[in-house]
Design an enzyme around this catalytic site. Structure first.
Site, PDB file in Angstrom:
ATOM      1  N   PHE A  75       8.908  34.284  64.719  1.00  0.00           N
ATOM      2  CA  PHE A  75       8.089  33.181  64.208  1.00  0.00           C
ATOM      3  C   PHE A  75       6.758  33.730  63.675  1.00  0.00           C
ATOM      4  O   PHE A  75       5.694  33.215  63.992  1.00  0.00           O
ATOM      5  CB  PHE A  75       7.836  32.147  65.313  1.00  0.00           C
ATOM      6  CG  PHE A  75       9.084  31.570  65.892  1.00  0.00           C
ATOM      7  CD1 PHE A  75       9.792  30.575  65.234  1.00  0.00           C
ATOM      8  CD2 PHE A  75       9.578  32.029  67.111  1.00  0.00           C
ATOM      9  CE1 PHE A  75      10.949  30.043  65.768  1.00  0.00           C
ATOM     10  CE2 PHE A  75      10.742  31.498  67.661  1.00  0.00           C
ATOM     11  CZ  PHE A  75      11.430  30.502  66.984  1.00  0.00           C
ATOM     12  N   LEU A  76       6.860  34.784  62.879  1.00  0.00           N
ATOM     13  CA  LEU A  76       5.664  35.462  62.389  1.00  0.00           C
ATOM     14  C   LEU A  76       5.106  34.775  61.150  1.00  0.00           C
ATOM     15  O   LEU A  76       5.843  34.250  60.328  1.00  0.00           O
ATOM     16  CB  LEU A  76       5.975  36.914  62.036  1.00  0.00           C
ATOM     17  CG  LEU A  76       6.641  37.771  63.111  1.00  0.00           C
ATOM     18  CD1 LEU A  76       6.741  39.207  62.634  1.00  0.00           C
ATOM     19  CD2 LEU A  76       5.867  37.694  64.421  1.00  0.00           C
ATOM     20  N   GLU A 113       2.818  35.842  57.904  1.00  0.00           N
ATOM     21  CA  GLU A 113       2.214  36.969  57.206  1.00  0.00           C
ATOM     22  C   GLU A 113       0.699  36.803  57.196  1.00  0.00           C
ATOM     23  O   GLU A 113       0.182  35.726  56.938  1.00  0.00           O
ATOM     24  CB  GLU A 113       2.761  37.068  55.786  1.00  0.00           C
ATOM     25  CG  GLU A 113       4.225  37.462  55.749  1.00  0.00           C
ATOM     26  CD  GLU A 113       4.684  37.905  54.376  1.00  0.00           C
ATOM     27  OE1 GLU A 113       3.874  38.503  53.629  1.00  0.00           O
ATOM     28  OE2 GLU A 113       5.855  37.659  54.038  1.00  0.00           O
ATOM     29  N   LYS A 167      14.902  28.373  64.625  1.00  0.00           N
ATOM     30  CA  LYS A 167      14.164  28.985  63.513  1.00  0.00           C
ATOM     31  C   LYS A 167      14.279  28.149  62.243  1.00  0.00           C
ATOM     32  O   LYS A 167      13.274  27.813  61.609  1.00  0.00           O
ATOM     33  CB  LYS A 167      14.687  30.395  63.273  1.00  0.00           C
ATOM     34  CG  LYS A 167      14.099  31.076  62.046  1.00  0.00           C
ATOM     35  CD  LYS A 167      12.599  31.269  62.138  1.00  0.00           C
ATOM     36  CE  LYS A 167      12.052  31.845  60.844  1.00  0.00           C
ATOM     37  NZ  LYS A 167      11.228  33.002  61.032  1.00  0.00           N
ATOM     38  N   ASN A 176      11.225  25.940  60.373  1.00  0.00           N
ATOM     39  CA  ASN A 176      10.807  26.175  58.998  1.00  0.00           C
ATOM     40  C   ASN A 176      11.042  24.948  58.118  1.00  0.00           C
ATOM     41  O   ASN A 176      10.237  24.641  57.234  1.00  0.00           O
ATOM     42  CB  ASN A 176      11.534  27.385  58.422  1.00  0.00           C
ATOM     43  CG  ASN A 176      10.879  28.697  58.828  1.00  0.00           C
ATOM     44  OD1 ASN A 176       9.895  28.710  59.549  1.00  0.00           O
ATOM     45  ND2 ASN A 176      11.427  29.809  58.374  1.00  0.00           N
ATOM     46  N   CYS A 216      10.384  33.302  53.094  1.00  0.00           N
ATOM     47  CA  CYS A 216      11.000  32.569  54.203  1.00  0.00           C
ATOM     48  C   CYS A 216      11.298  31.103  53.893  1.00  0.00           C
ATOM     49  O   CYS A 216      12.457  30.721  53.763  1.00  0.00           O
ATOM     50  CB  CYS A 216      10.121  32.670  55.451  1.00  0.00           C
ATOM     51  SG  CYS A 216      10.017  34.336  56.121  1.00  0.00           S
ATOM     52  N   LYS A 224      13.873  30.065  50.859  1.00  0.00           N
ATOM     53  CA  LYS A 224      15.270  30.450  51.055  1.00  0.00           C
ATOM     54  C   LYS A 224      15.855  29.848  52.324  1.00  0.00           C
ATOM     55  O   LYS A 224      17.049  29.522  52.369  1.00  0.00           O
ATOM     56  CB  LYS A 224      15.412  31.973  51.077  1.00  0.00           C
ATOM     57  CG  LYS A 224      14.990  32.641  52.371  1.00  0.00           C
ATOM     58  CD  LYS A 224      15.352  34.103  52.402  1.00  0.00           C
ATOM     59  CE  LYS A 224      14.947  34.751  53.719  1.00  0.00           C
ATOM     60  NZ  LYS A 224      15.721  34.249  54.873  1.00  0.00           N
ATOM     61  N   LYS A 243       0.314  33.863  49.679  1.00  0.00           N
ATOM     62  CA  LYS A 243      -0.637  33.301  50.638  1.00  0.00           C
ATOM     63  C   LYS A 243      -1.732  34.327  50.884  1.00  0.00           C
ATOM     64  O   LYS A 243      -1.534  35.530  50.644  1.00  0.00           O
ATOM     65  CB  LYS A 243       0.052  32.925  51.961  1.00  0.00           C
ATOM     66  CG  LYS A 243       0.612  34.111  52.721  1.00  0.00           C
ATOM     67  CD  LYS A 243       1.184  33.718  54.060  1.00  0.00           C
ATOM     68  CE  LYS A 243       0.110  33.293  55.038  1.00  0.00           C
ATOM     69  NZ  LYS A 243       0.625  33.051  56.394  1.00  0.00           N
TER      70      LYS A 243
END
Length: 435
Positions: free
Chosen positions: A148-149, A151, A203, A207, A259, A262, A322
Protein backbone atom coordinates in the site's frame (compact mmCIF):
# COMPACT_ATOMS: atom_id res chain seq x y z
CA UNK A 1 15.63 -14.04 9.16
CA UNK A 2 16.70 -14.49 5.54
CA UNK A 3 14.38 -13.12 2.83
CA UNK A 4 14.50 -12.69 -0.91
CA UNK A 5 12.76 -9.88 -2.76
CA UNK A 6 12.24 -10.74 -6.41
CA UNK A 7 11.73 -7.82 -8.73
CA UNK A 8 13.55 -4.64 -7.80
CA UNK A 9 11.34 -2.08 -9.46
CA UNK A 10 9.70 0.55 -7.33
CA UNK A 11 7.93 -1.74 -4.84
CA UNK A 12 10.69 -4.33 -4.69
CA UNK A 13 13.56 -1.91 -4.15
CA UNK A 14 11.74 -0.15 -1.32
CA UNK A 15 10.65 -3.43 0.29
CA UNK A 16 14.15 -4.93 0.10
CA UNK A 17 15.80 -1.90 1.68
CA UNK A 18 13.20 -1.57 4.42
CA UNK A 19 13.29 -5.27 5.33
CA UNK A 20 17.08 -5.05 5.62
CA UNK A 21 16.70 -1.90 7.71
CA UNK A 22 14.45 -3.77 10.16
CA UNK A 23 17.01 -6.50 10.87
CA UNK A 24 16.58 -9.13 8.15
CA UNK A 25 19.22 -10.46 5.78
CA UNK A 26 17.86 -9.71 2.31
CA UNK A 27 18.76 -10.80 -1.21
CA UNK A 28 17.28 -8.66 -3.97
CA UNK A 29 16.77 -10.39 -7.30
CA UNK A 30 16.25 -8.95 -10.79
CA UNK A 31 17.02 -10.04 -14.35
CA UNK A 32 18.16 -6.50 -15.19
CA UNK A 33 21.90 -6.51 -14.49
CA UNK A 34 22.21 -2.75 -14.86
CA UNK A 35 19.48 -2.20 -12.26
CA UNK A 36 21.08 -4.68 -9.87
CA UNK A 37 24.45 -2.96 -10.21
CA UNK A 38 22.93 0.47 -9.57
CA UNK A 39 21.01 -0.69 -6.50
CA UNK A 40 24.07 -2.42 -5.08
CA UNK A 41 25.85 0.93 -5.33
CA UNK A 42 22.99 2.64 -3.51
CA UNK A 43 21.60 4.38 -6.58
CA UNK A 44 17.94 3.55 -7.25
CA UNK A 45 16.89 4.23 -10.86
CA UNK A 46 13.99 6.38 -9.67
CA UNK A 47 13.41 9.24 -7.24
CA UNK A 48 12.13 8.25 -3.80
CA UNK A 49 13.01 10.35 -0.74
CA UNK A 50 15.22 8.50 1.74
CA UNK A 51 15.72 5.36 -0.33
CA UNK A 52 19.24 6.00 -1.62
CA UNK A 53 20.65 6.58 1.87
CA UNK A 54 18.91 3.45 3.17
CA UNK A 55 20.27 1.35 0.30
CA UNK A 56 23.81 2.58 0.93
CA UNK A 57 23.50 1.91 4.65
CA UNK A 58 22.07 -1.63 4.36
CA UNK A 59 24.40 -2.68 1.54
CA UNK A 60 27.42 -1.43 3.50
CA UNK A 61 26.33 -3.46 6.53
CA UNK A 62 25.91 -6.61 4.39
CA UNK A 63 22.24 -6.80 5.37
CA UNK A 64 21.30 -6.35 1.71
CA UNK A 65 22.85 -7.58 -1.50
CA UNK A 66 21.63 -8.23 -5.03
CA UNK A 67 21.78 -10.95 -7.67
CA UNK A 68 20.29 -11.89 -11.03
CA UNK A 69 19.93 -15.59 -10.16
CA UNK A 70 16.63 -17.18 -9.14
CA UNK A 71 18.49 -20.38 -8.32
CA UNK A 72 20.61 -18.48 -5.82
CA UNK A 73 17.46 -16.92 -4.39
CA UNK A 74 15.81 -20.32 -3.88
CA UNK A 75 18.85 -21.56 -1.97
CA UNK A 76 19.30 -18.37 0.05
CA UNK A 77 16.04 -18.21 2.00
CA UNK A 78 12.78 -19.91 2.91
CA UNK A 79 10.67 -16.77 2.41
CA UNK A 80 10.44 -15.13 -1.01
CA UNK A 81 8.58 -11.90 -1.80
CA UNK A 82 7.42 -11.51 -5.39
CA UNK A 83 7.31 -7.81 -6.33
CA UNK A 84 7.23 -7.82 -10.13
CA UNK A 85 4.87 -5.66 -12.15
CA UNK A 86 1.43 -6.57 -13.47
CA UNK A 87 0.91 -4.10 -16.34
CA UNK A 88 -2.30 -3.75 -18.29
CA UNK A 89 -2.53 -6.17 -21.21
CA UNK A 90 -2.39 -4.40 -24.58
CA UNK A 91 -5.49 -6.21 -25.85
CA UNK A 92 -7.77 -5.49 -22.87
CA UNK A 93 -8.02 -3.89 -19.46
CA UNK A 94 -6.96 -7.13 -17.76
CA UNK A 95 -3.72 -7.51 -15.80
CA UNK A 96 -0.76 -9.15 -17.52
CA UNK A 97 0.53 -11.82 -15.12
CA UNK A 98 3.41 -13.14 -17.22
CA UNK A 99 6.09 -11.69 -14.94
CA UNK A 100 4.50 -13.11 -11.77
CA UNK A 101 4.09 -16.52 -13.39
CA UNK A 102 7.67 -16.50 -14.67
CA UNK A 103 9.02 -15.83 -11.17
CA UNK A 104 6.97 -18.62 -9.60
CA UNK A 105 7.97 -21.08 -12.34
CA UNK A 106 11.61 -20.02 -12.06
CA UNK A 107 11.67 -20.44 -8.28
CA UNK A 108 9.73 -23.71 -8.09
CA UNK A 109 12.52 -26.17 -9.06
CA UNK A 110 14.81 -24.88 -6.32
CA UNK A 111 12.26 -24.63 -3.51
CA UNK A 112 11.89 -27.17 -0.76
CA UNK A 113 9.15 -28.27 1.58
CA UNK A 114 8.30 -25.43 3.94
CA UNK A 115 9.31 -22.57 1.66
CA UNK A 116 6.87 -19.65 1.47
CA UNK A 117 6.34 -17.58 -1.69
CA UNK A 118 4.68 -14.28 -0.81
CA UNK A 119 3.06 -12.21 -3.54
CA UNK A 120 3.10 -8.44 -3.17
CA UNK A 121 2.10 -7.67 -6.75
CA UNK A 122 -1.39 -6.35 -7.47
CA UNK A 123 -3.23 -9.24 -9.11
CA UNK A 124 -6.77 -10.34 -10.04
CA UNK A 125 -8.60 -12.16 -7.29
CA UNK A 126 -7.95 -15.91 -7.49
CA UNK A 127 -4.37 -15.59 -8.73
CA UNK A 128 -2.79 -17.03 -5.58
CA UNK A 129 -4.98 -20.13 -5.72
CA UNK A 130 -3.98 -20.70 -9.34
CA UNK A 131 -0.27 -20.18 -8.65
CA UNK A 132 -0.35 -22.56 -5.69
CA UNK A 133 -0.77 -25.46 -8.10
CA UNK A 134 2.55 -24.58 -9.72
CA UNK A 135 4.29 -24.96 -6.35
CA UNK A 136 2.58 -28.12 -5.13
CA UNK A 137 5.32 -30.51 -6.28
CA UNK A 138 7.95 -28.67 -4.22
CA UNK A 139 5.91 -28.59 -1.03
CA UNK A 140 6.20 -24.81 -0.95
CA UNK A 141 3.24 -22.66 0.07
CA UNK A 142 1.92 -19.38 -1.29
CA UNK A 143 0.64 -16.32 0.56
CA UNK A 144 -0.43 -12.84 -0.48
CA UNK A 145 0.73 -9.66 1.21
CA UNK A 146 -0.37 -6.62 -0.84
CA UNK A 147 1.60 -3.37 -0.73
CA UNK A 148 0.00 0.00 0.00
CA UNK A 149 2.84 2.34 -0.91
CA UNK A 150 2.49 5.92 -2.08
CA UNK A 151 5.21 7.19 -4.36
CA UNK A 152 7.03 9.99 -2.62
CA UNK A 153 6.46 8.51 0.86
CA UNK A 154 7.06 4.81 0.20
CA UNK A 155 9.86 4.37 2.74
CA UNK A 156 7.75 5.73 5.57
CA UNK A 157 4.70 3.79 4.34
CA UNK A 158 6.74 0.59 4.58
CA UNK A 159 8.36 1.26 7.94
CA UNK A 160 5.18 2.69 9.52
CA UNK A 161 2.31 1.03 7.65
CA UNK A 162 -1.32 1.76 8.44
CA UNK A 163 -1.97 -1.99 8.15
CA UNK A 164 -0.25 -5.21 7.16
CA UNK A 165 -2.54 -7.62 5.33
CA UNK A 166 -1.45 -11.26 5.21
CA UNK A 167 -3.44 -13.65 3.05
CA UNK A 168 -2.41 -17.14 4.16
CA UNK A 169 -3.54 -20.73 3.94
CA UNK A 170 -2.00 -22.14 7.10
CA UNK A 171 -0.95 -21.26 10.62
CA UNK A 172 2.67 -21.86 9.58
CA UNK A 173 2.48 -19.22 6.83
CA UNK A 174 0.85 -16.72 9.20
CA UNK A 175 3.53 -17.30 11.82
CA UNK A 176 6.25 -16.77 9.21
CA UNK A 177 4.82 -13.43 8.11
CA UNK A 178 4.27 -12.33 11.68
CA UNK A 179 7.96 -13.01 12.30
CA UNK A 180 8.96 -11.02 9.20
CA UNK A 181 6.93 -8.02 10.29
CA UNK A 182 7.51 -8.35 14.04
CA UNK A 183 9.47 -5.06 14.30
CA UNK A 184 6.69 -3.16 12.53
CA UNK A 185 3.93 -4.79 14.57
CA UNK A 186 5.83 -4.02 17.76
CA UNK A 187 5.85 -0.37 16.67
CA UNK A 188 2.06 -0.39 16.37
CA UNK A 189 1.22 -1.58 12.85
CA UNK A 190 -2.04 -3.59 12.76
CA UNK A 191 -1.58 -7.13 11.41
CA UNK A 192 -4.67 -8.46 9.59
CA UNK A 193 -4.55 -12.18 8.80
CA UNK A 194 -7.03 -13.50 6.26
CA UNK A 195 -7.26 -15.85 3.26
CA UNK A 196 -5.48 -15.13 -0.01
CA UNK A 197 -8.56 -14.12 -2.02
CA UNK A 198 -9.55 -11.51 0.56
CA UNK A 199 -6.00 -10.17 0.65
CA UNK A 200 -5.99 -9.85 -3.14
CA UNK A 201 -9.32 -8.01 -3.00
CA UNK A 202 -8.18 -5.60 -0.28
CA UNK A 203 -5.67 -3.99 -2.64
CA UNK A 204 -7.90 -3.59 -5.69
CA UNK A 205 -10.90 -2.56 -3.59
CA UNK A 206 -8.84 0.10 -1.79
CA UNK A 207 -7.48 1.54 -5.02
CA UNK A 208 -10.93 1.49 -6.61
CA UNK A 209 -12.43 3.40 -3.69
CA UNK A 210 -9.69 6.03 -3.76
CA UNK A 211 -10.09 6.46 -7.52
CA UNK A 212 -13.85 6.82 -7.04
CA UNK A 213 -13.39 9.64 -4.50
CA UNK A 214 -11.11 11.51 -6.88
CA UNK A 215 -13.46 11.15 -9.83
CA UNK A 216 -16.47 12.05 -7.70
CA UNK A 217 -15.06 15.43 -6.67
CA UNK A 218 -13.99 16.09 -10.26
CA UNK A 219 -17.52 15.32 -11.40
CA UNK A 220 -18.71 17.88 -8.86
CA UNK A 221 -16.19 20.36 -10.33
CA UNK A 222 -17.88 19.92 -13.70
CA UNK A 223 -21.23 20.78 -12.10
CA UNK A 224 -19.68 23.77 -10.32
CA UNK A 225 -18.36 25.11 -13.62
CA UNK A 226 -21.89 25.18 -15.00
CA UNK A 227 -23.70 26.66 -11.99
CA UNK A 228 -20.94 28.98 -10.74
CA UNK A 229 -20.25 27.22 -7.44
CA UNK A 230 -16.80 26.83 -5.84
CA UNK A 231 -15.61 23.21 -5.73
CA UNK A 232 -12.92 23.92 -3.11
CA UNK A 233 -15.51 25.10 -0.60
CA UNK A 234 -17.70 22.16 -1.57
CA UNK A 235 -14.83 19.72 -0.97
CA UNK A 236 -13.98 21.34 2.36
CA UNK A 237 -17.56 21.08 3.56
CA UNK A 238 -17.91 17.48 2.40
CA UNK A 239 -14.57 16.47 3.92
CA UNK A 240 -15.60 17.90 7.29
CA UNK A 241 -18.14 15.09 7.54
CA UNK A 242 -16.41 12.32 9.51
CA UNK A 243 -18.21 9.74 7.39
CA UNK A 244 -16.54 11.11 4.25
CA UNK A 245 -13.21 12.67 5.28
CA UNK A 246 -11.05 15.09 3.29
CA UNK A 247 -8.51 12.66 1.82
CA UNK A 248 -8.67 12.25 -1.97
CA UNK A 249 -11.26 15.02 -2.32
CA UNK A 250 -8.82 17.34 -4.12
CA UNK A 251 -10.43 18.49 -7.38
CA UNK A 252 -8.17 18.90 -10.36
CA UNK A 253 -6.50 17.06 -13.19
CA UNK A 254 -7.21 13.60 -11.84
CA UNK A 255 -5.10 10.55 -11.10
CA UNK A 256 -2.41 8.82 -13.12
CA UNK A 257 0.66 6.72 -12.45
CA UNK A 258 1.25 3.01 -12.70
CA UNK A 259 -1.38 1.87 -10.18
CA UNK A 260 -4.83 3.43 -10.01
CA UNK A 261 -5.66 3.54 -13.75
CA UNK A 262 -4.56 -0.01 -14.53
CA UNK A 263 -5.87 -1.44 -11.27
CA UNK A 264 -9.44 -0.24 -11.70
CA UNK A 265 -9.46 -1.48 -15.30
CA UNK A 266 -8.09 -4.87 -14.27
CA UNK A 267 -10.64 -5.13 -11.45
CA UNK A 268 -13.49 -4.39 -13.86
CA UNK A 269 -12.12 -6.96 -16.32
CA UNK A 270 -11.84 -9.62 -13.61
CA UNK A 271 -15.37 -8.90 -12.41
CA UNK A 272 -16.58 -9.54 -15.95
CA UNK A 273 -14.69 -12.85 -16.03
CA UNK A 274 -16.39 -14.11 -12.88
CA UNK A 275 -19.83 -12.98 -14.05
CA UNK A 276 -20.19 -9.95 -11.77
CA UNK A 277 -19.30 -7.12 -14.11
CA UNK A 278 -22.41 -5.18 -13.09
CA UNK A 279 -21.13 -5.01 -9.49
CA UNK A 280 -18.28 -2.70 -10.46
CA UNK A 281 -19.70 -1.20 -13.64
CA UNK A 282 -19.34 2.24 -12.04
CA UNK A 283 -15.54 1.89 -12.35
CA UNK A 284 -15.86 2.40 -16.11
CA UNK A 285 -17.42 5.80 -15.41
CA UNK A 286 -14.79 6.56 -12.75
CA UNK A 287 -12.14 5.93 -15.43
CA UNK A 288 -13.98 8.07 -18.00
CA UNK A 289 -14.43 11.00 -15.60
CA UNK A 290 -10.73 10.86 -14.81
CA UNK A 291 -9.69 10.84 -18.46
CA UNK A 292 -12.13 13.66 -19.21
CA UNK A 293 -10.28 16.01 -16.84
CA UNK A 294 -7.32 16.04 -19.22
CA UNK A 295 -9.51 17.07 -22.16
CA UNK A 296 -11.25 19.71 -20.04
CA UNK A 297 -7.91 21.20 -19.00
CA UNK A 298 -6.74 21.43 -22.62
CA UNK A 299 -10.01 23.05 -23.68
CA UNK A 300 -9.85 25.52 -20.78
CA UNK A 301 -6.32 26.54 -21.70
CA UNK A 302 -7.23 26.88 -25.36
CA UNK A 303 -10.03 29.28 -24.53
CA UNK A 304 -7.55 31.28 -22.46
CA UNK A 305 -5.40 31.90 -25.56
CA UNK A 306 -8.28 32.99 -27.78
CA UNK A 307 -9.55 29.66 -29.08
CA UNK A 308 -6.48 28.30 -30.84
CA UNK A 309 -3.02 27.08 -29.83
CA UNK A 310 -1.54 27.79 -33.24
CA UNK A 311 1.69 29.81 -32.92
CA UNK A 312 1.23 30.09 -29.13
CA UNK A 313 3.82 29.50 -26.43
CA UNK A 314 2.64 27.39 -23.51
CA UNK A 315 4.54 26.78 -20.27
CA UNK A 316 3.80 23.57 -18.38
CA UNK A 317 4.67 23.28 -14.70
CA UNK A 318 4.97 19.60 -13.89
CA UNK A 319 5.69 16.36 -15.73
CA UNK A 320 5.56 13.67 -13.01
CA UNK A 321 2.18 12.11 -12.33
CA UNK A 322 2.43 13.36 -8.72
CA UNK A 323 4.83 15.43 -6.60
CA UNK A 324 7.67 13.67 -4.80
CA UNK A 325 8.26 11.30 -7.72
CA UNK A 326 9.98 11.22 -11.11
CA UNK A 327 7.44 8.70 -12.42
CA UNK A 328 5.79 9.80 -15.68
CA UNK A 329 3.79 6.66 -16.37
CA UNK A 330 0.27 7.68 -17.41
CA UNK A 331 1.07 11.22 -16.28
CA UNK A 332 -1.93 13.55 -16.66
CA UNK A 333 0.48 16.48 -16.92
CA UNK A 334 2.35 15.05 -19.88
CA UNK A 335 -0.86 13.91 -21.55
CA UNK A 336 -2.10 17.51 -21.45
CA UNK A 337 1.25 18.90 -22.59
CA UNK A 338 1.40 16.57 -25.60
CA UNK A 339 -2.21 17.29 -26.60
CA UNK A 340 -1.51 21.03 -26.47
CA UNK A 341 1.56 20.49 -28.68
CA UNK A 342 -0.46 18.46 -31.16
CA UNK A 343 -2.94 21.34 -31.38
CA UNK A 344 -0.17 23.62 -32.60
CA UNK A 345 1.50 25.19 -29.56
CA UNK A 346 5.17 25.41 -28.66
CA UNK A 347 5.31 23.72 -25.26
CA UNK A 348 8.07 24.05 -22.66
CA UNK A 349 7.92 21.76 -19.63
CA UNK A 350 9.52 22.15 -16.20
CA UNK A 351 9.66 19.56 -13.42
CA UNK A 352 12.01 19.33 -10.41
CA UNK A 353 12.69 15.61 -10.87
CA UNK A 354 11.06 14.09 -13.95
CA UNK A 355 12.53 15.93 -16.97
CA UNK A 356 14.79 13.06 -18.08
CA UNK A 357 11.99 10.52 -17.87
CA UNK A 358 9.57 12.87 -19.60
CA UNK A 359 11.99 13.57 -22.44
CA UNK A 360 12.42 9.83 -23.01
CA UNK A 361 8.67 9.42 -23.52
CA UNK A 362 7.85 12.74 -25.22
CA UNK A 363 11.00 13.94 -27.01
CA UNK A 364 8.96 16.34 -29.17
CA UNK A 365 8.21 18.58 -26.20
CA UNK A 366 10.68 21.25 -25.12
CA UNK A 367 12.10 21.18 -21.59
CA UNK A 368 13.56 23.79 -19.24
CA UNK A 369 15.63 23.30 -16.09
CA UNK A 370 14.13 26.26 -14.26
CA UNK A 371 10.66 27.74 -14.08
CA UNK A 372 11.66 31.14 -15.45
CA UNK A 373 13.06 29.64 -18.65
CA UNK A 374 9.96 27.52 -19.08
CA UNK A 375 7.69 30.57 -18.76
CA UNK A 376 9.58 33.02 -20.97
CA UNK A 377 7.14 34.71 -23.39
CA UNK A 378 4.41 32.20 -22.53
CA UNK A 379 0.87 33.02 -23.65
CA UNK A 380 -0.48 30.80 -20.87
CA UNK A 381 1.02 28.82 -17.97
CA UNK A 382 -0.45 25.45 -17.02
CA UNK A 383 0.05 24.24 -13.44
CA UNK A 384 -0.29 20.45 -13.84
CA UNK A 385 1.70 18.76 -11.04
CA UNK A 386 1.32 20.16 -7.52
CA UNK A 387 4.98 20.36 -6.51
CA UNK A 388 5.38 22.52 -3.36
CA UNK A 389 7.85 24.83 -5.08
CA UNK A 390 5.19 25.93 -7.55
CA UNK A 391 3.05 27.19 -4.69
CA UNK A 392 6.03 29.24 -3.54
CA UNK A 393 6.49 31.06 -6.88
CA UNK A 394 6.34 34.86 -6.86
CA UNK A 395 3.47 35.70 -9.22
CA UNK A 396 4.61 39.33 -9.60
CA UNK A 397 8.10 38.28 -10.65
CA UNK A 398 6.78 35.63 -13.03
CA UNK A 399 4.43 38.18 -14.62
CA UNK A 400 7.46 40.07 -15.92
CA UNK A 401 8.64 36.98 -17.80
CA UNK A 402 5.51 35.80 -19.61
CA UNK A 403 3.91 37.39 -22.66
CA UNK A 404 0.46 37.16 -21.09
CA UNK A 405 -0.18 36.64 -17.35
CA UNK A 406 -2.69 33.81 -17.76
CA UNK A 407 -2.64 30.75 -15.49
CA UNK A 408 -4.65 27.53 -15.56
CA UNK A 409 -4.33 26.01 -12.10
CA UNK A 410 -5.39 22.49 -13.01
CA UNK A 411 -4.47 21.26 -9.52
CA UNK A 412 -6.38 23.91 -7.57
CA UNK A 413 -3.50 24.51 -5.14
CA UNK A 414 -2.21 28.00 -5.97
CA UNK A 415 -3.14 31.06 -3.90
CA UNK A 416 -5.65 32.55 -6.31
CA UNK A 417 -5.85 35.91 -4.53
CA UNK A 418 -2.09 36.42 -4.66
CA UNK A 419 -1.95 35.63 -8.36
CA UNK A 420 -4.93 37.84 -9.13
CA UNK A 421 -3.41 40.70 -7.14
CA UNK A 422 -0.27 40.39 -9.26
CA UNK A 423 -2.32 40.94 -12.40
CA UNK A 424 -2.87 37.35 -13.50
CA UNK A 425 -5.98 35.96 -15.09
CA UNK A 426 -6.45 32.63 -13.33
CA UNK A 427 -8.82 29.78 -13.99
CA UNK A 428 -9.19 26.41 -12.30
CA UNK A 429 -11.60 23.50 -12.68
CA UNK A 430 -14.77 23.98 -10.65
CA UNK A 431 -14.03 27.53 -9.51
CA UNK A 432 -15.35 30.93 -10.55
CA UNK A 433 -12.99 32.57 -13.03
CA UNK A 434 -10.60 35.12 -11.54
CA UNK A 435 -9.30 38.10 -13.49
Amino acid sequence: MRLTVIGTGYVGAVHAACMAETGHEVLGVDVDEERVTALAAGHPPFHEPGLSAMLQRTVASDALRFTTSLDEAARFADTHFVCVGTPQRPDSGAADLRHVEAVVDGLAPGLHDGALVVGKSTVPVGTADRLAARLSASGAEIAWNPEFLREGSAVQDTLRPERIVAGVGSARAEARLRAVYAPLVAAGAPFIATDTVTAELVKVASNSFLATKISFINAMAEICDVVGADVLTLAEAMGSDSRIGPAFLAPGLGFGGSCLPKDIRAFAARAEEIGRGESVAFLREVDEINTRQRRRTVDLAERFVGGSFEDRDVAVLGAAFKPGSDDVRDSPALAVAETVRLRGARVRVHDPEAIDNARAVYPELQYALDVTKACEQADVVLHLTEWPQYRELDPAALATVVRSPAMVDARNTLDSRAWQSAGWRLNAPGRPRLG
